[in-house]
Design an enzyme around this catalytic site. Structure first.
Site, PDB file in Angstrom:
ATOM      1  N   ARG A  49      78.931 109.615  28.765  1.00 40.94           N
ATOM      2  CA  ARG A  49      77.539 109.847  28.350  1.00 40.94           C
ATOM      3  C   ARG A  49      76.704 110.050  29.608  1.00 40.94           C
ATOM      4  O   ARG A  49      76.521 109.117  30.390  1.00 40.94           O
ATOM      5  CB  ARG A  49      77.047 108.637  27.555  1.00 40.94           C
ATOM      6  N   HIS A  91      71.315 105.851  26.796  1.00 45.79           N
ATOM      7  CA  HIS A  91      71.606 105.819  25.352  1.00 45.79           C
ATOM      8  C   HIS A  91      70.566 106.604  24.559  1.00 45.79           C
ATOM      9  O   HIS A  91      70.887 107.399  23.689  1.00 45.79           O
ATOM     10  CB  HIS A  91      71.646 104.368  24.876  1.00 45.79           C
ATOM     11  N   TYR A  96      72.444  98.990  34.056  1.00 44.96           N
ATOM     12  CA  TYR A  96      73.829  98.582  33.773  1.00 44.96           C
ATOM     13  C   TYR A  96      74.916  99.489  34.349  1.00 44.96           C
ATOM     14  O   TYR A  96      76.088  99.229  34.170  1.00 44.96           O
ATOM     15  CB  TYR A  96      74.049  98.416  32.261  1.00 44.96           C
TER      16      TYR A  96
END
Lengths: 327, 330
Positions: free
Chosen positions: B248, B252, B261
């Site tokens: 990805r 998100h 993160y």
């Protein structure tokens, strides 16, 4: 007209609908060769085959979720949840999916699934085979929640549920299955979902109920008549959306209202019924609205004295009715 | 010249150029939505960036108008191949009345549309998996020959609905393709905290059907394994679980900050394998595309995105009181 049991009316409704429409099929645990643990689907696999009476893997979210997919495609699934207590793994599918498909797609998709589940106690079923779970679903727009009390209503309403273009949760009180018998026509008929029914005309007090406790109310009304008190008994039949008009009419008729259900009191269907009356006909009342319900404990215990304590019965209902009449 | 790998899997030159177009279109719609979000014009974006090759490769193995989709929220590339347009996507981003997915009721990425055989989806993840199984069951009962594609992330492969749906489909040998887009993160939680098995594909064995892991950055490879799965499903051989492995490339969603993160180095490294970059290179290597052609295609896509944005921005909102409609059938 034949007199048959509540459960035979359920089976009859499914058989007739499966004969009428090849898109109707059943899926659930033990619904096939066993004919259901309560025998509601007995004889159906013999007539319609295992393609239309599907013994599913033991997984409730799939029973409902697979049914939802088939319904959206254009089938008319009847999903059986073996006990209403076991519907919990499927709640996401019922509330997030079935109830919202039409709304979230702006009317493009819809979900004509019927989910049948036996509920209620009095059969030594303990905590997890006795629950009344209807209140979990009676504030979910998009769903219809039906709980008939007589064989006649059960047949007509189940057929209506199967033909309905929206998801219907169909709760059957398991104590009614073989206890309650009544006249049921052989011919095809449907009853309107969303309509309550006056089961007894009366003038002194109004009693509103559904399911097994409706019968307790009728029995109590019979005894009360001997004391010269006339009770008007309304069977809700559909718990969501409520028949607000019929509720207000029944309440205004006598001015004294008792609401009776086996489900626990706080936040139960009776709370909404009381709110409807308070909103629509408060000034027609001659006494505070009274509720007689199961106790607010997590569920029904196994031990017989405890179960008996939990359950309502005609005597408890009679007592509450008499008290209200003398207010 | 490099071998034309696409010919070996049965894809024509025209088809792979078309695949590249859809990948690029998905990327450019997505990028524009981020710009619109940062400009305060659309409230939310959820991305397909980095997953376009897998999505377009998978969709090309399906029959548009015949097979069914139960996609998840990142599947922009899939729904574009099935007929949604840049305009449809922008109408959804701007939550306008004409949004064909939901009439502006749902967040973007909640695809649906009966005319494309795309089942309406929701936000609780993986609920679409049993639905795909149900559509396949209905198809089998009615002796239809369609297959059903359903997609989800690797995090979602932990949900009960994945396991319940896969098991049901396995028992009944239903024509379902379970397509897992493993982009390595479930929001912030990396793969190693999500699964103890080597690969999501390993989960298939428990349900009695094949599981295949494939490079999700390579649309030709994805097409090849999808085609096999589709043929097996259509011929009565039952379901397949495909894990397409990719990365990805963006947070998100527009409300996420992936710097909390994962390192920038990790993201930069992944960008070297950006499927659009790699597939563009491949098309050049096999002589199907040059600089000029690429620029022309880019200009065409940009124009589509511009037109779609302008149209959607100026389109009317739903009437406020239409909030009350479509609760039940009439």
């Amino acid at each position: 007209m034949a007199v048959i049991s509540f459960i035979d009316a359920i089976t009859m409704a499914m058989r007739e609908e499966m004969r009428r429409d090849p898109n109707v099929f059943i899926l659930g645990e033990d619904v096939g060769v066993r004919g259901g643990v309560f025998r509601a689907t007995v004889g159906l696999i013999e007539e319609f085959g295992e393609e239309r009476v599907i013994d599913t893997p033991l997984a409730e979210s799939a029973i409902v979720g697979v049914g939802i997919g088939a319904a959206a495609y254009g089938m008319r699934p009847i999903a059986e949840i073996q006990f209403a207590d076991f519907i919990m793994p499927a709640v996401n599918q019922i509330v997030s999916e079935a109830a919202k498909m039409r709304y979230r797609s702006n009317g493009d998709w819809f979900c004509p699934i019927t989910i049948r589940a036996p509920f209620g106690g009095g059969v030594h079923g303990a905590l997890y085979h006795s629950q009344s779970v209807e209140a979990l679903f009676t504030n979910v727009p998009g769903l219809k929640v039906v709980a008939p009390s007589t064989p006649y209503d059960a047949k007509g309403l189940l057929k209506a549920a199967i033909r309905d273009d929206d998801p219907v949760l169909f709760f059957e009180h398991k104590r009614c299955y073989r206890l309650i018998k009544g006249e049921v026509p052989e011919e095809d008929y449907v009853l309107p979902i969303g309509k309550a029914d006056v089961k007894r005309e009366g003038t002194d007090i109004t009693v509103i109920s559904y399911g097994l406790t409706l019968h307790f109310c009728l029995q109590a009304a019979e005894k009360l008549a001997e004391e010269g008190i006339s009770a008007h008994v309304l069977d809700l039949r559909t718990l969501y959306p409520l028949d607000k008009e019929a509720i207000a009419e029944a309440a205004a008729k006598t001015g004294k209202v008792l609401i009776v259900h086996e489900d626990n009191k706080e936040g139960g269907v009776g709370a909404e019924v009381a709110a409807v009356i308070a909103e629509q006909c408060l000034f027609d009342l001659d006494a505070p609205i009274k509720r007689l319900c199961g106790p607010d404990v997590p569920a029904m215990p196994y031990s017989p004295p405890m179960e008996k304590f939990f359950m309502l019965n005609p005597d408890k209902v009679l007592e509450a009715m008499r008290e209200l009449a003398h207010f | 010249m490099t071998t034309k790998r696409h010919e070996q899997v049965g894809l024509t030159d025209a088809q792979v150029l078309d695949m590249y177009y859809y990948m690029l279109l998905a990327r450019k719609i997505d990028e524009r939505q981020w710009l619109l979000n940062r400009a305060g014009k659309v409230p939310f974006v959820i991305s397909c960036q980095g997953q376009e090759a897998a999505q377009v490769g998978a969709a090309f193995a399906l029959r548009k108008g015949k097979d069914y989709l139960c996609p998840y929220y990142r599947d922009l590339g899939v729904v574009l191949v099935f007929g949604q347009t840049a305009r449809d996507c922008m109408l959804s981003a701007f939550a306008k009345a004409e949004d064909p997915n939901s009439g502006g009721r749902q967040m973007p990425g909640h695809f649906g549309g009966k005319k494309w055989n795309i089942l309406t989806g929701s936000s609780p993840v993986t609920t679409q998996v049993p639905h795909a199984v149900g559509i396949a069951l209905a198809g089998k009962m009615q002796k239809k020959d369609f297959v059903v594609y359903t997609s989800f992330g690797e995090g979602s492969s932990n949900q009960g609905d994945f396991h319940e749906g896969a098991n049901f489909a396995g028992v009944h040998k239903l024509p379902v393709i379970f397509f897992c887009e493993n982009n390595k993160y479930a929001i912030s939680v990396p793969l190693k905290k999500q699964l103890a098995c080597e690969s999501v594909a390993d989960r298939a064995i428990g349900y009695g059907f094949p599981g295949v892991s494939v490079d999700g950055n390579d649309p030709i490879e994805v097409y090849r394994v999808m085609k096999e799965a589709v043929e097996r499903a259509r011929s009565g051989g039952g379901p397949t679980l495909i894990e397409a492995v990719m990365y990805r490339l963006v947070p998100h969603s527009s409300d996420d900050d992936d710097r909390t993160y994962r390192t920038r180095e990790e993201v930069e490294e992944a960008k070297k394998k950006d499927p659009i970059l790699l597939f563009g290179q491949y098309l050049k290597e096999v002589g199907l595309m040059d600089e000029n052609k690429e620029q022309d295609l880019l200009a065409r896509v940009q124009m589509e995105v511009d037109e779609a944005t302008e149209y959607a921005e100026n389109a009317p909102y739903p009437a406020p009181e239409s909030t009350l409609t479509h609760v039940y059938g009439e």
